[in-house]
Design a protein around this motif. Sequence first.
Motif, PDB file in Angstrom:
ATOM      1  N   ASN A  84      -9.739  -4.906  -2.412  1.00  0.00           N
ATOM      2  CA  ASN A  84      -8.641  -5.132  -3.359  1.00  0.00           C
ATOM      3  C   ASN A  84      -7.847  -6.380  -3.001  1.00  0.00           C
ATOM      4  O   ASN A  84      -7.480  -7.173  -3.877  1.00  0.00           O
ATOM      5  CB  ASN A  84      -7.723  -3.909  -3.389  1.00  0.00           C
ATOM      6  N   LEU A  85      -7.555  -6.576  -1.723  1.00  0.00           N
ATOM      7  CA  LEU A  85      -6.796  -7.746  -1.318  1.00  0.00           C
ATOM      8  C   LEU A  85      -7.572  -9.032  -1.589  1.00  0.00           C
ATOM      9  O   LEU A  85      -7.019 -10.013  -2.112  1.00  0.00           O
ATOM     10  CB  LEU A  85      -6.456  -7.658   0.174  1.00  0.00           C
ATOM     11  N   GLN A  89      -5.860 -11.345  -4.989  1.00  0.00           N
ATOM     12  CA  GLN A  89      -4.958 -12.452  -4.657  1.00  0.00           C
ATOM     13  C   GLN A  89      -5.715 -13.471  -3.801  1.00  0.00           C
ATOM     14  O   GLN A  89      -6.785 -13.186  -3.278  1.00  0.00           O
ATOM     15  CB  GLN A  89      -3.692 -11.956  -3.972  1.00  0.00           C
ATOM     16  N   THR A 140       0.872  -1.166   0.000  1.00  0.00           N
ATOM     17  CA  THR A 140       0.000   0.000   0.000  1.00  0.00           C
ATOM     18  C   THR A 140       0.914   1.222   0.000  1.00  0.00           C
ATOM     19  O   THR A 140       1.864   1.286   0.780  1.00  0.00           O
ATOM     20  CB  THR A 140      -0.922   0.052   1.228  1.00  0.00           C
ATOM     21  N   TRP A 157      -1.754  -2.447  -3.707  1.00  0.00           N
ATOM     22  CA  TRP A 157      -3.099  -2.760  -3.228  1.00  0.00           C
ATOM     23  C   TRP A 157      -3.944  -1.509  -3.048  1.00  0.00           C
ATOM     24  O   TRP A 157      -5.163  -1.540  -3.202  1.00  0.00           O
ATOM     25  CB  TRP A 157      -3.022  -3.532  -1.914  1.00  0.00           C
ATOM     26  N   ILE A 169      -4.714 -14.183   1.155  1.00  0.00           N
ATOM     27  CA  ILE A 169      -5.376 -13.473   2.251  1.00  0.00           C
ATOM     28  C   ILE A 169      -6.877 -13.737   2.178  1.00  0.00           C
ATOM     29  O   ILE A 169      -7.522 -13.464   1.169  1.00  0.00           O
ATOM     30  CB  ILE A 169      -5.064 -11.972   2.199  1.00  0.00           C
TER      31      ILE A 169
END
Length: 411
Positions: free
Chosen positions: A246-247, A251, A171, A205, A254
């Motif tokens: 976004n995380l 991906q 970030t 991110w 997470i």
Amino acid sequence: MTTPIHVYSEIGNLKTVMLKRPGRELENLTPEYLGRLLFDDIPYLTAVQQEHDQFAEALKQQGVEVLYLEQLTAEALEDAAVRKQFISDLLSESKADIHGAYEKLNEYLLSMDTSSMIEHVMSGIRKNELEKGTRTNLHELMEDPYPFYLDPMPNLYFTRDPAAAIGNGLTINRMKEPARRRESLFMRYIVQHHPRFKGLDIPIWLDRDSSFNIEGGDELVLNEETVAIGVSERTSAQAIERLGRNLLKRQNQIRRVLAVEIPKTRAFMHLDTVFTMVDRDQFTIHPAIQGPEGDMRIFILERGETDEDIHITEEHNLLEVLKKTLGLSDVNLIFCGDGDEIASAREQWNDGSNTLAIAPGVVVTYDRNYISNACLRAQGIKVIEIPSGELSRGRGGPRCMSMPLYREDIK
């Protein structure tokens, strides 16, 4: 090391970290402008540099590669065109045009070698550094008594806040206070132009152009599946939700983001000033962030039924949330100042809970927080103390002063 960014925990063996050695920006602090620049006191530069050097040496002795923000920035700006664009961006964000000084500042900075230019923009540029020449307009004749064309950046040695590594990405943060907002510009240029990072398609991110405030002191990577973020004085719920989306969307590792609400006061400032991870199942905590029964507001953000959905549940018991989300049978909370009303408040103000883990069960702390350090040792934690008489005047501890770039995975 196949990637320069790899942080999937708070406690994995620390291999690479970015620091900023305190510089002349601290000598541009005066009592009149402390509030504007977010300081409560004026550190003695020679002493604070000696303490910071001992911090860096303690990390090196544990096998940590120490990189410096100022050197990385200089290496990222070696190309003349990139350096010119950086100066333009920096001056625009500094609102240098308000003082009618944009052109002469631009010319002044372009005349310097790269390292000198970086030192000047970090330490601030005073009006009396530039040749005033003949005053030809009312603005110059009635000059504002404020002494700087460019404000100093005394908070830069707290490298944790402008950007933070999560997983294999970053970030690059929009910081809340105007005095700190320019700081994340350095990391943007480093990632885009430094040989160590450029061309590697490092995920961002959340970028500094976001509409909502977030700072790295509120971002904790608890394990490869769980990130905790403080809803604090400096980080907004809107930023956390956007980062969480976004995380979870971009991906797979997470699986959840914990939004942990803490009192919005300067003393508590970020989540890591009141709560840090020191081992697989042990955490330091300032007891004042919890209610009478240990209650507090914690929101768990997880994937919904589609990529665009996000499922949010509210919990109120930190221990139970940590056990459930980290897959632990028990969790040990180690109270700052041993939970004593006076000692915990005093040592929290001096960052008794702001530990930097460099391996599971191994932390760096300030020496002045002797009660908290004794509590850590009593729970089997190895404590490496560093001197803090001057460093602590900036209101940030070892975690605040460090930006981990690479940690080994927990085995």
